[in-house]
Scaffold this active site. Structure first.
Site, PDB file in Angstrom:
ATOM      1  N   SER A  54       0.862  -1.181   0.000  1.00  0.00           N
ATOM      2  CA  SER A  54       0.000   0.000   0.000  1.00  0.00           C
ATOM      3  C   SER A  54       0.888   1.217   0.000  1.00  0.00           C
ATOM      4  CB  SER A  54      -0.920   0.010   1.230  1.00  0.00           C
ATOM      5  OG  SER A  54      -1.803   1.115   1.197  1.00  0.00           O
ATOM      6  N   ARG A 302      -0.617  -3.809  -6.988  1.00  0.00           N
ATOM      7  CA  ARG A 302      -1.824  -4.417  -6.411  1.00  0.00           C
ATOM      8  C   ARG A 302      -3.042  -3.692  -6.941  1.00  0.00           C
ATOM      9  NH1 ARG A 302      -5.041  -7.750  -5.115  1.00  0.00           N
ATOM     10  NH2 ARG A 302      -5.345  -8.705  -3.065  1.00  0.00           N
ATOM     11  N   THR A 338      -6.572   1.233   4.966  1.00  0.00           N
ATOM     12  CA  THR A 338      -6.142   0.487   6.147  1.00  0.00           C
ATOM     13  C   THR A 338      -7.097   0.711   7.316  1.00  0.00           C
ATOM     14  OG1 THR A 338      -3.831   0.641   5.441  1.00  0.00           O
ATOM     15  CG2 THR A 338      -4.242   0.087   7.744  1.00  0.00           C
ATOM     16  N   CYS A 491      -0.757  -6.261 -17.378  1.00  0.00           N
ATOM     17  CA  CYS A 491      -0.040  -7.010 -16.340  1.00  0.00           C
ATOM     18  C   CYS A 491       1.268  -6.289 -16.015  1.00  0.00           C
ATOM     19  CB  CYS A 491       0.261  -8.432 -16.793  1.00  0.00           C
ATOM     20  SG  CYS A 491       1.320  -9.345 -15.641  1.00  0.00           S
ATOM     21  N   CYS A 514       4.122 -13.937 -11.517  1.00  0.00           N
ATOM     22  CA  CYS A 514       2.911 -13.305 -10.992  1.00  0.00           C
ATOM     23  C   CYS A 514       3.141 -12.729  -9.596  1.00  0.00           C
ATOM     24  CB  CYS A 514       1.774 -14.330 -10.954  1.00  0.00           C
ATOM     25  SG  CYS A 514       0.222 -13.688 -10.298  1.00  0.00           S
ATOM     26  N   CYS A 517      -1.359  -9.367  -8.214  1.00  0.00           N
ATOM     27  CA  CYS A 517      -2.044  -8.078  -8.188  1.00  0.00           C
ATOM     28  C   CYS A 517      -3.518  -8.196  -8.550  1.00  0.00           C
ATOM     29  CB  CYS A 517      -1.352  -7.075  -9.111  1.00  0.00           C
ATOM     30  SG  CYS A 517      -1.606  -7.369 -10.879  1.00  0.00           S
ATOM     31  N   CYS A 520      -5.324  -8.993 -14.034  1.00  0.00           N
ATOM     32  CA  CYS A 520      -5.794  -9.795 -15.166  1.00  0.00           C
ATOM     33  C   CYS A 520      -7.199 -10.325 -14.920  1.00  0.00           C
ATOM     34  CB  CYS A 520      -4.826 -10.943 -15.445  1.00  0.00           C
ATOM     35  SG  CYS A 520      -4.549 -12.060 -14.044  1.00  0.00           S
TER      36      CYS A 520
END
Length: 545
Positions: A54, A302, A338, A491, A514, A517, A520
């Site tokens: 984050s 992310r 958060t 991606c 990968c 995140c 896709c």
């Protein structure tokens, strides 16, 4: 082989802020009542915090409620915000928004710049100290139901499977974890959360969820460049007026600067690459001055849920509930999730504890959505509910209208605008201009593979691919033919690649790259890609991102 099973009062799936807050709150309530309560939390990352990424500027409001003495207990919130800047960038210039015209969602007095992975690791330590059974490295792969159709827990994934799904020489079957209530805290676009929404029709009557992708880097900069507590947000270039996107620059402690770029996944041009837009953004003079001459230490990406209240699903089902970004509690206008995740976890925990105290189990925790409706969390999200729909009207018009929504109506306008899905917004590639991204220089800008290296991502190659195509032919017949294979660009980890062979093009999936995140799974125009968990403990290991 038959799976072993374990029984708990409450099972929490996911070791992020929401899941840990829920587990800790359950134990606090049990201690206050002098009762015994077994709580288990599982996390697919190799360690607590491994998959956490984050910005992050955190509002400590909910942490104050959960652990009032967090300062005395050494929580890693050490850099208080000292200054806010909101900038509109053009290709060569910058305009600073005067404080008097800045909506309060961009005011961060009293907040802290944190490395969220470190905070989550600390929360994990508090959970273990409270007697919660915390198991990192265990990926929840399957939802378990009892004879009445209620959720009775999850099964962790098998280890040691071959690529074709058959047991390999080191095969170990997963374990069944049963509970009276199960709380799902998988984060944005949780793969089990998707299944629960479909089975129990949790999205009936609500808007589709809408998303962005956030791409982040952590830099060590020269002392003379470092301004601890400075928070910078940018809008405009390199995005065009129709495409939502913006950057952040947060000055942490120890000469560290976190910076990143968010792109709304409702963009139209299939040639657009969020990763390359982030790299291009760093070349702007107003951005590069913060990091030039420094060293890039870490990288990650992310997806984030941005739909607000109108896109929240029903939160409960027989046997449990959705918390945190598995439901979509992030406040996109404030660029914060958060504190909202922690609060949602606390509310669900309180409902589950009361149900258990009344000798109930595996029913609907109706007290959870009721408590949410009466909480400051609902009031905060409701105030900013029109942010994303208004920003879809374009940068300048959206900014003006959102400013009016906040300054004239104070977030209490008598209307709620609606969201629409992201995956169906791409136009055919032939109708859109190609984007000429400059080559990375390896100093300020970088390529995908060198970036993925910094994420410490690892997957065992001899296992079933966790990126599943519902119909493999669609990748070429539709995605390539109509959209020029946009998965190659959306991606941020170089997972998808079109390989040209004599027999024709084919899609190659480099699943070992990968970084989880979920972009896709969200942006694929035909919704042909289904992200499922790989073996437990795999994926990125972010170092305090």
């Amino acid at each position: 082989m038959e799976r072993e099973s374990m029984e708990f009062d409450v099972l929490v799936v996911g070791g992020g802020p929401a899941g840990l807050a829920a587990a800790i709150r359950l134990k606090q309530l049990a201690e206050a009542k002098g009762s015994e309560l077994s709580v288990c939390l599982i996390e697919k990352g190799a360690e607590i915090g491994a998959h956490i990424l984050s910005g992050a500027v955190i509002d400590p409001r909910s942490l104050n409620e959960l652990i009032p003495d967090w300062k005395d207990k050494g929580a890693p919130l050490t850099t208080a915000v000292t200054e806010d800047q909101v900038l509109f960038l053009s290709e060569t210039g910058v305009r600073r928004v005067p404080p008097a015209l800045t909506p309060d969602c961009f005011e961060n007095h009293g907040n802290y710049i944190v490395r969220l992975g470190n905070l989550v690791k600390w929360l994990g330590e508090q959970a273990e100290a409270a007697g919660i059974e915390v198991y990192p490295g265990f990926a929840a792969a399957e939802i378990l139901y009892d004879e009445s159709g209620a959720v009775k827990g999850v099964a962790t994934g098998d280890m040691g499977l071959n690529r074709d799904g058959t047991p390999g020489p080191h095969h170990q079957p997963g374990m069944e974890l049963h509970a009276k209530y199960t709380l799902f805290a998988e984060g944005c676009r949780g793969h089990l959360g998707k299944q629960l929404e479909a089975k129990y029709k949790l999205r009936e009557g609500v808007d589709p969820q809408t998303y962005g992708i956030g791409i982040k880097e952590l830099w060590e900069v020269k002392p003379e460049q470092h301004r601890p507590g400075l928070v910078v947000h940018t809008a405009g270039w390199p995005m065009d007026n129709r495409t939502y996107g913006g950057g952040f620059i947060y000055h942490l402690e120890d000469n560290l600067v976190a910076l990143g770029f968010v792109v709304g996944l409702n963009y139209e041009n299939p040639h657009l690459s969020p990763f390359d837009e982030m790299q291009r953004w760093k070349t702007h003079a107003e951005v590069r001055k913060h990091i030039e001459g420094g060293k890039r230490l870490a990288y990650g990406a992310r997806a984030i849920a941005t739909g607000n209240i109108q896109s929240l699903p029903r939160l409960i089902f027989p046997g449990g509930g959705l918390i945190g970004d598995d439901a979509g509690f992030l406040n996109a206008a404030r660029i914060k999730g958060t504190h909202t995740a922690i609060k949602s976890g606390m509310l669900a925990a309180e409902a589950a504890f009361d149900a258990l105290a009344a000798n109930r189990q595996r029913d609907a925790l109706t007290a959870y959505p009721a408590a949410f409706r009466d909480s400051w969390l609902y009031a905060e999200l409701h105030k900013y509910r029109n942010f994303k729909p208004l920003m879809k009207k374009g940068l300048w018009m959206g900014s003006f209208l959102f400013g009016m929504d906040q300054m004239l109506f104070r977030g209490k306008a008598p209307w709620t605008l609606h969201n629409s899905s992201d995956h169906d917004k791409l136009k055919p590639a032939s109708e859109c201009p190609k984007i000429d991204y400059p080559k990375p220089d390896g100093v300020l800008t970088f390529d995908r593979l060198s970036s993925v290296f910094l994420s410490n991502t690892n997957h065992e190659e001899e296992q079933p691919c966790h990126l599943q195509l519902k119909d493999p032919s669609v990748a070429i017949a539709v995605n390539l033919a109509k959209y020029d294979a946009p998965e190659q660009r959306y991606c941020p980890a170089g997972v998808y690649e079109i390989v040209r062979e004599e027999s024709g093009p084919r899609l190659q999936i480099n699943a070992q790259n990968c970084i989880h995140c979920k972009t896709c799974d969200i942006k694929d125009p035909t919704q042909n890609i289904n992200w499922v968990v790989p073996q437990g403990g795999e994926g990125p290991i972010y170092q305090g991102m």
